[in-house]
Write a protein that holds these residues in place. Structure first.
Motif, PDB file in Angstrom:
ATOM      1  N   LYS A  26      -4.602   3.754   6.087  1.00 19.20           N
ATOM      2  CA  LYS A  26      -4.147   2.698   5.177  1.00 19.20           C
ATOM      3  C   LYS A  26      -4.448   3.049   3.722  1.00 19.20           C
ATOM      4  CE  LYS A  26      -2.632  -0.515   7.927  1.00 19.20           C
ATOM      5  NZ  LYS A  26      -1.181  -0.420   7.895  1.00 19.20           N
ATOM      6  N   ASP A  27      -5.569   3.700   3.489  1.00 16.12           N
ATOM      7  CA  ASP A  27      -6.066   3.907   2.130  1.00 16.12           C
ATOM      8  C   ASP A  27      -5.902   5.358   1.693  1.00 16.12           C
ATOM      9  OD1 ASP A  27      -6.948   1.255   2.099  1.00 16.12           O
ATOM     10  OD2 ASP A  27      -8.915   1.803   2.924  1.00 16.12           O
ATOM     11  N   VAL A  28      -5.526   5.553   0.431  1.00 14.89           N
ATOM     12  CA  VAL A  28      -5.565   6.897  -0.152  1.00 14.89           C
ATOM     13  C   VAL A  28      -7.021   7.189  -0.504  1.00 14.89           C
ATOM     14  CG1 VAL A  28      -4.815   8.372  -2.050  1.00 14.89           C
ATOM     15  CG2 VAL A  28      -3.216   6.720  -1.058  1.00 14.89           C
ATOM     16  N   HIS A  29      -7.506   8.271   0.034  1.00 16.49           N
ATOM     17  CA  HIS A  29      -8.872   8.739  -0.197  1.00 16.49           C
ATOM     18  C   HIS A  29      -9.127   8.884  -1.709  1.00 16.49           C
ATOM     19  CE1 HIS A  29     -12.210  11.517  -0.034  1.00 16.49           C
ATOM     20  NE2 HIS A  29     -11.507  12.341  -0.791  1.00 16.49           N
ATOM     21  N   ASP A  30     -10.296   8.411  -2.169  1.00  9.48           N
ATOM     22  CA  ASP A  30     -10.598   8.484  -3.609  1.00  9.48           C
ATOM     23  C   ASP A  30     -11.379   9.764  -3.934  1.00  9.48           C
ATOM     24  OD1 ASP A  30     -11.241   8.160  -6.235  1.00  9.48           O
ATOM     25  OD2 ASP A  30     -11.684   6.029  -6.046  1.00  9.48           O
ATOM     26  N   PRO A  31     -10.728  10.729  -4.602  1.00  7.89           N
ATOM     27  CA  PRO A  31     -11.373  12.022  -4.853  1.00  7.89           C
ATOM     28  C   PRO A  31     -12.445  11.941  -5.936  1.00  7.89           C
ATOM     29  CG  PRO A  31      -9.271  11.959  -5.992  1.00  7.89           C
ATOM     30  CD  PRO A  31      -9.384  10.666  -5.220  1.00  7.89           C
ATOM     31  N   TYR A  32     -12.519  10.827  -6.643  1.00  5.87           N
ATOM     32  CA  TYR A  32     -13.521  10.686  -7.704  1.00  5.87           C
ATOM     33  C   TYR A  32     -14.924  10.867  -7.129  1.00  5.87           C
ATOM     34  CZ  TYR A  32     -15.877   8.644 -11.771  1.00  5.87           C
ATOM     35  OH  TYR A  32     -16.669   8.422 -12.865  1.00  5.87           O
ATOM     36  N   TYR A  33     -15.090  10.429  -5.881  1.00  9.58           N
ATOM     37  CA  TYR A  33     -16.425  10.450  -5.280  1.00  9.58           C
ATOM     38  C   TYR A  33     -16.715  11.729  -4.512  1.00  9.58           C
ATOM     39  CZ  TYR A  33     -16.053   5.526  -6.442  1.00  9.58           C
ATOM     40  OH  TYR A  33     -15.882   4.357  -7.126  1.00  9.58           O
ATOM     41  N   THR A  34     -15.682  12.440  -4.071  1.00 13.02           N
ATOM     42  CA  THR A  34     -15.903  13.606  -3.195  1.00 13.02           C
ATOM     43  C   THR A  34     -15.431  14.920  -3.793  1.00 13.02           C
ATOM     44  OG1 THR A  34     -13.732  13.416  -2.174  1.00 13.02           O
ATOM     45  CG2 THR A  34     -15.518  12.127  -1.169  1.00 13.02           C
ATOM     46  N   LEU A  56       0.852  -1.189   0.000  1.00 11.45           N
ATOM     47  CA  LEU A  56       0.000   0.000   0.000  1.00 11.45           C
ATOM     48  C   LEU A  56       0.888   1.238   0.000  1.00 11.45           C
ATOM     49  CD1 LEU A  56      -2.549  -1.021   2.782  1.00 11.45           C
ATOM     50  CD2 LEU A  56      -3.051  -0.799   0.321  1.00 11.45           C
ATOM     51  N   LEU A  57       0.495   2.261  -0.777  1.00 11.42           N
ATOM     52  CA  LEU A  57       1.289   3.500  -0.771  1.00 11.42           C
ATOM     53  C   LEU A  57       1.433   4.040   0.646  1.00 11.42           C
ATOM     54  CD1 LEU A  57       2.792   5.743  -2.339  1.00 11.42           C
ATOM     55  CD2 LEU A  57       0.602   6.969  -2.459  1.00 11.42           C
ATOM     56  N   MET A  58       0.335   3.996   1.414  1.00  4.33           N
ATOM     57  CA  MET A  58       0.373   4.596   2.742  1.00  4.33           C
ATOM     58  C   MET A  58       1.270   3.828   3.715  1.00  4.33           C
ATOM     59  SD  MET A  58      -1.115   7.272   2.040  1.00  4.33           S
ATOM     60  CE  MET A  58      -0.993   8.092   3.613  1.00  4.33           C
ATOM     61  N   ASP A  59       1.645   2.611   3.362  1.00  3.16           N
ATOM     62  CA  ASP A  59       2.615   1.892   4.208  1.00  3.16           C
ATOM     63  C   ASP A  59       3.985   2.580   4.184  1.00  3.16           C
ATOM     64  OD1 ASP A  59       0.835   0.021   5.062  1.00  3.16           O
ATOM     65  OD2 ASP A  59       1.480  -1.551   3.672  1.00  3.16           O
ATOM     66  N   PHE A  60       4.228   3.412   3.167  1.00  2.00           N
ATOM     67  CA  PHE A  60       5.509   4.120   3.082  1.00  2.00           C
ATOM     68  C   PHE A  60       5.448   5.488   3.786  1.00  2.00           C
ATOM     69  CE2 PHE A  60       5.538   1.246  -0.584  1.00  2.00           C
ATOM     70  CZ  PHE A  60       6.765   0.622  -0.391  1.00  2.00           C
ATOM     71  N   ARG A  85      -2.228  15.477  -0.449  1.00  7.96           N
ATOM     72  CA  ARG A  85      -1.403  15.435   0.778  1.00  7.96           C
ATOM     73  C   ARG A  85      -1.033  13.997   1.129  1.00  7.96           C
ATOM     74  NH1 ARG A  85      -5.127  19.411   2.289  1.00  7.96           N
ATOM     75  NH2 ARG A  85      -6.324  17.978   3.595  1.00  7.96           N
ATOM     76  N   GLN A  86      -1.968  13.083   0.985  1.00  9.42           N
ATOM     77  CA  GLN A  86      -1.664  11.680   1.285  1.00  9.42           C
ATOM     78  C   GLN A  86      -0.639  11.117   0.295  1.00  9.42           C
ATOM     79  OE1 GLN A  86      -5.756  10.000   1.182  1.00  9.42           O
ATOM     80  NE2 GLN A  86      -5.243   9.250   3.221  1.00  9.42           N
ATOM     81  N   VAL A  87      -0.865  11.377  -0.991  1.00 13.06           N
ATOM     82  CA  VAL A  87       0.019  10.829  -2.024  1.00 13.06           C
ATOM     83  C   VAL A  87       1.425  11.414  -1.879  1.00 13.06           C
ATOM     84  CG1 VAL A  87       0.445  10.754  -4.535  1.00 13.06           C
ATOM     85  CG2 VAL A  87      -1.828  10.223  -3.630  1.00 13.06           C
ATOM     86  N   GLU A  88       1.500  12.680  -1.530  1.00 12.39           N
ATOM     87  CA  GLU A  88       2.807  13.323  -1.364  1.00 12.39           C
ATOM     88  C   GLU A  88       3.579  12.675  -0.215  1.00 12.39           C
ATOM     89  OE1 GLU A  88       5.759  16.525  -0.723  1.00 12.39           O
ATOM     90  OE2 GLU A  88       4.243  15.902   0.731  1.00 12.39           O
ATOM     91  N   ALA A  89       2.883  12.426   0.904  1.00 12.06           N
ATOM     92  CA  ALA A  89       3.541  11.794   2.060  1.00 12.06           C
ATOM     93  C   ALA A  89       3.975  10.366   1.709  1.00 12.06           C
ATOM     94  CB  ALA A  89       2.592  11.785   3.256  1.00 12.06           C
ATOM     95  N   GLY A  90       3.111   9.638   1.018  1.00 12.74           N
ATOM     96  CA  GLY A  90       3.447   8.268   0.630  1.00 12.74           C
ATOM     97  C   GLY A  90       4.626   8.230  -0.328  1.00 12.74           C
ATOM     98  N   CYS A  91       4.627   9.130  -1.312  1.00 10.64           N
ATOM     99  CA  CYS A  91       5.703   9.137  -2.309  1.00 10.64           C
ATOM    100  C   CYS A  91       7.034   9.557  -1.684  1.00 10.64           C
ATOM    101  CB  CYS A  91       5.349  10.044  -3.491  1.00 10.64           C
ATOM    102  SG  CYS A  91       4.165   9.303  -4.625  1.00 10.64           S
ATOM    103  N   ARG A  92       6.991  10.434  -0.690  1.00 12.04           N
ATOM    104  CA  ARG A  92       8.241  10.805  -0.013  1.00 12.04           C
ATOM    105  C   ARG A  92       8.851   9.593   0.687  1.00 12.04           C
ATOM    106  NH1 ARG A  92       7.225  14.252   3.999  1.00 12.04           N
ATOM    107  NH2 ARG A  92       5.382  15.225   3.128  1.00 12.04           N
TER     108      ARG A  92
END
Ligand code: 4NP
Length: 161
Positions: A118-126, A108-112, A134-141
């Motif tokens: 645990k999950d990256v929020h899905d913006p498609y729905y909201t 999982l990306l968020m494991d990094f 912000r989540q993806v940036e933290a995970g990618c770092r």
């Protein structure tokens, strides 16, 4: 080294991670050493460019998604890539259903990220693309540190005082 990001539609979260991570690698001078791509577990949006909300983030934060078109994940991808990075637990379940042998290299990306979620929020729905960013940036770092470790890229020694 080859890294593949995976979400459901390949128009929101995984193209965002792909574009941002490639930019992080570029800033470290490592873009030539890591191949990066993304795919979706579904075929819902195959051939489409990233969602307008993600294209806006790319302009705002200075990374490129030029030429990206959604594609569907294949079993061959799971054999070919060294590191498979899922955006949420349902994506990870789909990956392991398609290829149980991928277990050792699928995460999982968020494991990094040093974060409890645990999950990256899905913006498609909201429509909340900033939260996802912000989540993806933290995970990618965190992922960048992991990849640098695997590539044997060590930080320079501290300068003498
Ligand atoms: P993504 O978001 O998996 O982050 O690309 C979604 C995109 C499309 C749909 C769901 C999530 N959809 O149901 O079409």
């Amino acid at each position: 080294m080859k890294v593949l990001f995976v979400c459901l539609g390949n128009i929101c979260r995984s193209p965002l991670a792909e574009g941002l991570f490639r930019e992080m690698l570029r800033r470290e001078g490592l873009e030539g050493r890591v191949e990066v791509d993304s795919a979706g577990t579904s075929d819902y949006h195959v051939g489409e460019p990233p969602h307008p909300g993600v294209r806006r983030l790319a302009r705002q934060y200075g990374f490129s998604l030029d030429g990206k078109r959604a594609r569907q994940l294949t079993a061959q991808d799971l054999a070919r890539y060294d590191l498979i990075v899922a955006m949420d637990r349902s994506n990870l379940d789909e990956i392991l259903t398609l290829s149980p042998e991928a277990r050792g290299k699928a995460h999982l990306l968020m494991d990094f990220a040093k974060a409890p979620e645990k999950d990256v929020h899905d913006p498609y729905y909201t429509g909340d693309f900033e939260w996802t960013y912000r989540q993806v940036e933290a995970g990618c770092r965190g992922l960048l540190q992991h990849v640098k470790g695997r590539l044997g890229v060590v930080p320079p020694p501290a300068s003498p005082s």
